[in-house]
Design an enzyme around this catalytic site. Structure first.
Site, PDB file in Angstrom:
ATOM      1  N   TYR A 184       0.849  -1.197   0.000  1.00 20.91           N
ATOM      2  CA  TYR A 184       0.000   0.000   0.000  1.00 20.91           C
ATOM      3  C   TYR A 184       0.881   1.242   0.000  1.00 20.91           C
ATOM      4  CZ  TYR A 184       0.301  -0.383   5.208  1.00 20.91           C
ATOM      5  OH  TYR A 184       0.712  -0.494   6.505  1.00 20.91           O
ATOM      6  N   CYS A 185       0.360   2.305  -0.589  1.00 21.22           N
ATOM      7  CA  CYS A 185       1.094   3.559  -0.762  1.00 21.22           C
ATOM      8  C   CYS A 185       2.486   3.323  -1.337  1.00 21.22           C
ATOM      9  CB  CYS A 185       1.188   4.323   0.563  1.00 21.22           C
ATOM     10  SG  CYS A 185       1.695   6.060   0.371  1.00 21.22           S
ATOM     11  N   PRO A 186       2.561   2.660  -2.511  1.00 22.71           N
ATOM     12  CA  PRO A 186       3.874   2.352  -3.089  1.00 22.71           C
ATOM     13  C   PRO A 186       4.595   3.605  -3.583  1.00 22.71           C
ATOM     14  CG  PRO A 186       2.143   1.827  -4.661  1.00 22.71           C
ATOM     15  CD  PRO A 186       1.460   2.228  -3.386  1.00 22.71           C
ATOM     16  N   LYS A 246       8.117  -4.824   2.487  1.00 19.67           N
ATOM     17  CA  LYS A 246       8.119  -3.404   2.861  1.00 19.67           C
ATOM     18  C   LYS A 246       7.699  -3.224   4.321  1.00 19.67           C
ATOM     19  CE  LYS A 246       5.627   0.866   1.632  1.00 19.67           C
ATOM     20  NZ  LYS A 246       4.810   1.505   0.593  1.00 19.67           N
TER      21      LYS A 246
END
Length: 277
Positions: free
Chosen positions: A144-146, A157
Protein backbone atom coordinates in the site's frame (compact mmCIF):
# COMPACT_ATOMS: atom_id res chain seq x y z
CA UNK A 1 28.35 16.53 3.22
CA UNK A 2 25.23 14.57 4.14
CA UNK A 3 22.03 16.54 4.61
CA UNK A 4 21.73 14.71 7.93
CA UNK A 5 24.79 16.48 9.34
CA UNK A 6 23.44 19.56 11.12
CA UNK A 7 25.00 21.80 13.81
CA UNK A 8 21.86 21.27 15.91
CA UNK A 9 18.92 18.89 15.63
CA UNK A 10 15.81 20.03 17.45
CA UNK A 11 14.15 16.88 18.85
CA UNK A 12 10.39 16.75 19.45
CA UNK A 13 9.24 13.38 20.80
CA UNK A 14 5.45 13.01 20.69
CA UNK A 15 5.47 9.22 20.41
CA UNK A 16 3.80 8.67 23.79
CA UNK A 17 0.95 11.20 23.63
CA UNK A 18 -1.68 8.47 23.30
CA UNK A 19 -4.96 8.07 21.45
CA UNK A 20 -6.14 11.66 22.07
CA UNK A 21 -3.42 12.96 19.74
CA UNK A 22 -5.26 13.85 16.52
CA UNK A 23 -3.67 13.13 13.15
CA UNK A 24 -4.68 16.54 11.86
CA UNK A 25 -2.54 18.10 14.58
CA UNK A 26 0.51 16.20 13.34
CA UNK A 27 0.38 17.54 9.82
CA UNK A 28 -0.40 21.06 11.03
CA UNK A 29 2.58 20.89 13.37
CA UNK A 30 4.91 19.78 10.58
CA UNK A 31 3.72 22.71 8.46
CA UNK A 32 4.36 25.13 11.33
CA UNK A 33 7.83 23.65 11.86
CA UNK A 34 8.53 23.83 8.12
CA UNK A 35 7.82 27.56 8.16
CA UNK A 36 9.91 28.07 11.31
CA UNK A 37 12.87 26.03 10.04
CA UNK A 38 12.60 27.60 6.58
CA UNK A 39 12.73 31.11 8.04
CA UNK A 40 15.73 30.32 10.24
CA UNK A 41 13.78 30.71 13.48
CA UNK A 42 14.39 27.04 14.29
CA UNK A 43 17.26 24.66 13.54
CA UNK A 44 16.56 21.49 11.57
CA UNK A 45 13.93 19.52 13.44
CA UNK A 46 13.05 15.88 14.01
CA UNK A 47 9.63 14.85 15.31
CA UNK A 48 8.52 11.40 16.43
CA UNK A 49 4.80 10.63 16.57
CA UNK A 50 2.24 7.83 16.88
CA UNK A 51 -1.47 7.86 16.04
CA UNK A 52 -3.60 4.92 17.10
CA UNK A 53 -6.14 3.29 14.76
CA UNK A 54 -6.00 6.00 12.12
CA UNK A 55 -5.96 5.69 8.33
CA UNK A 56 -4.09 8.48 6.60
CA UNK A 57 -5.69 8.90 3.18
CA UNK A 58 -4.21 10.63 0.15
CA UNK A 59 -6.10 13.01 -2.13
CA UNK A 60 -6.43 10.33 -4.84
CA UNK A 61 -8.16 8.02 -2.35
CA UNK A 62 -11.03 10.51 -2.08
CA UNK A 63 -11.64 10.04 -5.82
CA UNK A 64 -12.46 6.35 -5.61
CA UNK A 65 -15.74 5.64 -7.48
CA UNK A 66 -17.35 4.33 -4.27
CA UNK A 67 -15.34 6.34 -1.75
CA UNK A 68 -18.02 6.61 0.92
CA UNK A 69 -18.67 2.87 0.78
CA UNK A 70 -14.94 2.28 1.17
CA UNK A 71 -14.91 4.46 4.30
CA UNK A 72 -17.47 2.05 5.77
CA UNK A 73 -14.79 -0.68 5.70
CA UNK A 74 -12.51 1.49 7.84
CA UNK A 75 -15.32 2.42 10.24
CA UNK A 76 -16.31 -1.21 10.68
CA UNK A 77 -12.71 -2.07 11.53
CA UNK A 78 -12.74 0.64 14.23
CA UNK A 79 -10.41 3.08 12.48
CA UNK A 80 -10.59 6.85 12.20
CA UNK A 81 -9.52 8.45 8.93
CA UNK A 82 -8.33 11.74 7.56
CA UNK A 83 -6.89 13.19 4.37
CA UNK A 84 -3.31 14.36 4.79
CA UNK A 85 -1.68 17.28 3.01
CA UNK A 86 1.44 15.41 1.85
CA UNK A 87 1.71 13.04 -1.08
CA UNK A 88 0.84 9.37 -1.28
CA UNK A 89 -2.10 7.05 -0.74
CA UNK A 90 -3.77 5.26 2.17
CA UNK A 91 -1.51 4.25 5.07
CA UNK A 92 -2.35 2.38 8.28
CA UNK A 93 -1.28 3.96 11.56
CA UNK A 94 -1.73 2.25 14.90
CA UNK A 95 0.09 1.87 18.21
CA UNK A 96 2.70 -0.33 16.51
CA UNK A 97 3.60 2.22 13.82
CA UNK A 98 6.18 4.90 14.59
CA UNK A 99 6.31 8.02 12.42
CA UNK A 100 9.29 10.30 12.00
CA UNK A 101 9.48 13.72 10.36
CA UNK A 102 12.83 15.30 9.47
CA UNK A 103 12.51 18.98 8.63
CA UNK A 104 15.17 20.78 6.63
CA UNK A 105 15.65 24.38 5.51
CA UNK A 106 16.02 25.61 1.94
CA UNK A 107 17.07 29.04 3.17
CA UNK A 108 20.64 28.58 1.96
CA UNK A 109 19.81 26.73 -1.23
CA UNK A 110 17.07 24.66 -2.86
CA UNK A 111 16.93 20.93 -2.25
CA UNK A 112 16.06 18.56 -5.06
CA UNK A 113 13.02 16.33 -4.63
CA UNK A 114 15.27 13.32 -4.09
CA UNK A 115 17.66 14.79 -1.52
CA UNK A 116 15.30 14.72 1.50
CA UNK A 117 14.03 11.26 0.52
CA UNK A 118 17.60 10.00 0.29
CA UNK A 119 18.49 11.57 3.64
CA UNK A 120 15.60 9.76 5.35
CA UNK A 121 16.48 6.44 3.71
CA UNK A 122 20.12 6.94 4.75
CA UNK A 123 19.10 7.72 8.32
CA UNK A 124 16.84 4.67 8.71
CA UNK A 125 19.57 2.48 7.26
CA UNK A 126 21.90 3.90 9.93
CA UNK A 127 19.31 3.23 12.66
CA UNK A 128 18.81 -0.40 11.60
CA UNK A 129 22.50 -1.27 11.97
CA UNK A 130 21.72 -1.60 15.70
CA UNK A 131 19.45 -4.53 14.84
CA UNK A 132 21.98 -6.12 12.50
CA UNK A 133 19.86 -5.71 9.35
CA UNK A 134 20.03 -3.56 6.24
CA UNK A 135 17.14 -2.12 4.25
CA UNK A 136 16.76 -1.47 0.55
CA UNK A 137 15.05 1.62 -0.97
CA UNK A 138 12.82 1.07 -4.01
CA UNK A 139 9.17 0.57 -4.85
CA UNK A 140 7.66 -2.66 -3.54
CA UNK A 141 4.97 -3.83 -5.95
CA UNK A 142 1.82 -5.01 -4.17
CA UNK A 143 2.33 -2.77 -1.12
CA UNK A 144 0.00 0.00 0.00
CA UNK A 145 1.09 3.56 -0.76
CA UNK A 146 3.87 2.35 -3.09
CA UNK A 147 6.70 4.74 -4.00
CA UNK A 148 10.30 4.92 -5.18
CA UNK A 149 11.47 5.31 -1.60
CA UNK A 150 9.69 2.37 -0.01
CA UNK A 151 12.04 0.64 2.43
CA UNK A 152 12.15 -3.14 2.52
CA UNK A 153 14.02 -6.04 4.09
CA UNK A 154 14.16 -9.27 2.12
CA UNK A 155 11.69 -7.85 -0.40
CA UNK A 156 9.02 -7.03 2.21
CA UNK A 157 8.12 -3.40 2.86
CA UNK A 158 8.08 -2.02 6.39
CA UNK A 159 8.19 1.73 5.70
CA UNK A 160 7.13 4.41 3.24
CA UNK A 161 8.23 8.02 2.84
CA UNK A 162 6.36 11.18 1.81
CA UNK A 163 7.38 14.82 1.53
CA UNK A 164 5.84 18.22 2.18
CA UNK A 165 7.24 21.69 1.36
CA UNK A 166 6.12 24.91 3.05
CA UNK A 167 7.84 28.33 2.86
CA UNK A 168 11.45 27.19 2.40
CA UNK A 169 10.98 24.29 4.82
CA UNK A 170 10.94 20.64 3.70
CA UNK A 171 9.38 17.91 5.84
CA UNK A 172 10.18 14.35 4.85
CA UNK A 173 7.92 11.94 6.74
CA UNK A 174 8.23 8.18 7.19
CA UNK A 175 5.97 5.58 8.75
CA UNK A 176 7.77 2.59 10.27
CA UNK A 177 5.77 -0.58 10.94
CA UNK A 178 7.55 -1.61 14.12
CA UNK A 179 5.53 -4.47 15.60
CA UNK A 180 2.27 -6.27 14.90
CA UNK A 181 1.28 -7.82 11.57
CA UNK A 182 2.24 -6.12 8.32
CA UNK A 183 -0.03 -8.41 6.24
CA UNK A 184 -3.00 -7.72 8.53
CA UNK A 185 -2.61 -3.98 8.02
CA UNK A 186 -2.39 -4.54 4.27
CA UNK A 187 -5.56 -6.68 4.32
CA UNK A 188 -7.49 -3.68 5.64
CA UNK A 189 -6.27 -1.40 2.85
CA UNK A 190 -6.94 -4.11 0.27
CA UNK A 191 -10.55 -4.33 1.54
CA UNK A 192 -10.80 -0.52 1.39
CA UNK A 193 -9.82 -0.43 -2.29
CA UNK A 194 -11.93 -3.44 -3.19
CA UNK A 195 -15.02 -1.73 -1.77
CA UNK A 196 -14.08 1.64 -3.24
CA UNK A 197 -13.43 0.36 -6.75
CA UNK A 198 -15.86 -2.57 -7.17
CA UNK A 199 -14.08 -3.43 -10.40
CA UNK A 200 -14.78 0.00 -11.92
CA UNK A 201 -12.09 1.27 -14.33
CA UNK A 202 -10.35 4.48 -13.24
CA UNK A 203 -7.84 6.84 -14.83
CA UNK A 204 -5.66 6.69 -11.75
CA UNK A 205 -3.98 3.37 -11.04
CA UNK A 206 -4.75 2.29 -7.48
CA UNK A 207 -2.43 -0.35 -6.01
CA UNK A 208 -3.31 -4.02 -6.28
CA UNK A 209 -2.37 -5.02 -2.76
CA UNK A 210 -0.68 -8.29 -1.93
CA UNK A 211 -0.57 -8.42 1.89
CA UNK A 212 2.34 -10.86 2.04
CA UNK A 213 4.77 -8.22 0.67
CA UNK A 214 4.29 -6.11 3.82
CA UNK A 215 5.91 -6.78 7.18
CA UNK A 216 6.76 -5.18 10.50
CA UNK A 217 10.34 -4.78 11.68
CA UNK A 218 9.61 -7.29 14.42
CA UNK A 219 8.50 -9.84 11.79
CA UNK A 220 11.38 -9.10 9.43
CA UNK A 221 14.15 -8.97 12.03
CA UNK A 222 12.83 -12.04 13.91
CA UNK A 223 13.27 -10.34 17.25
CA UNK A 224 11.27 -8.27 19.72
CA UNK A 225 11.22 -4.59 18.70
CA UNK A 226 8.96 -2.04 20.37
CA UNK A 227 7.95 1.49 19.42
CA UNK A 228 9.52 2.83 22.61
CA UNK A 229 12.74 0.92 21.95
CA UNK A 230 12.98 2.14 18.36
CA UNK A 231 12.25 5.69 19.53
CA UNK A 232 15.27 5.55 21.83
CA UNK A 233 17.43 4.11 19.04
CA UNK A 234 16.37 6.87 16.64
CA UNK A 235 17.16 9.60 19.17
CA UNK A 236 20.60 8.10 19.89
CA UNK A 237 21.28 7.74 16.16
CA UNK A 238 20.30 11.33 15.45
CA UNK A 239 22.74 12.54 18.10
CA UNK A 240 25.59 11.22 15.94
CA UNK A 241 24.66 13.74 13.21
CA UNK A 242 24.44 16.87 15.36
CA UNK A 243 23.87 18.25 18.83
CA UNK A 244 20.36 17.49 20.10
CA UNK A 245 18.19 20.24 21.56
CA UNK A 246 14.69 19.89 22.99
CA UNK A 247 12.79 23.17 22.94
CA UNK A 248 9.03 23.81 23.21
CA UNK A 249 7.10 25.64 20.51
CA UNK A 250 7.67 29.39 20.48
CA UNK A 251 4.73 31.81 20.57
CA UNK A 252 5.12 32.33 16.83
CA UNK A 253 5.17 28.57 16.17
CA UNK A 254 2.09 28.11 18.35
CA UNK A 255 0.23 30.72 16.30
CA UNK A 256 1.37 29.09 13.06
CA UNK A 257 0.24 25.69 14.36
CA UNK A 258 -3.22 27.08 15.15
CA UNK A 259 -3.55 28.49 11.65
CA UNK A 260 -2.41 25.29 9.92
CA UNK A 261 -4.59 23.17 12.20
CA UNK A 262 -7.64 25.20 11.18
CA UNK A 263 -6.74 24.54 7.54
CA UNK A 264 -6.52 20.81 8.19
CA UNK A 265 -9.88 20.83 9.94
CA UNK A 266 -11.54 22.71 7.06
CA UNK A 267 -9.85 20.45 4.49
CA UNK A 268 -11.21 17.34 6.16
CA UNK A 269 -14.64 18.80 6.86
CA UNK A 270 -14.99 19.49 3.16
CA UNK A 271 -14.05 15.92 2.19
CA UNK A 272 -16.13 14.23 4.87
CA UNK A 273 -19.07 16.65 5.08
CA UNK A 274 -21.56 13.80 4.56
CA UNK A 275 -19.78 11.34 6.84
CA UNK A 276 -20.03 10.61 10.53
CA UNK A 277 -16.37 10.15 11.49
Amino acid sequence: MSLLSQPVWRMIDQSALGSSFDGRQSFALDDALCESVGSGQSPAAARLWVHDRTIMLGTQDTRLPFFHDALGVLKQAGFRYLVRNSGGLAVVLDSGVLNLSLIFSERDGLLSIDEPFQAMAEFISHVLTVYGVSCVPGEVSGSYCPGRYDLSIGGRKFAGISQRRVRKGVAVQIYLCVDGSGPKRAELIRAFYKKGLRGQPTRFHYPHIEPEVMGSLEELCHRKISVSGLTETIIRSLSTFGQLASTPLSEQETRLFGSYYERMIRRNEKVFEHEQM
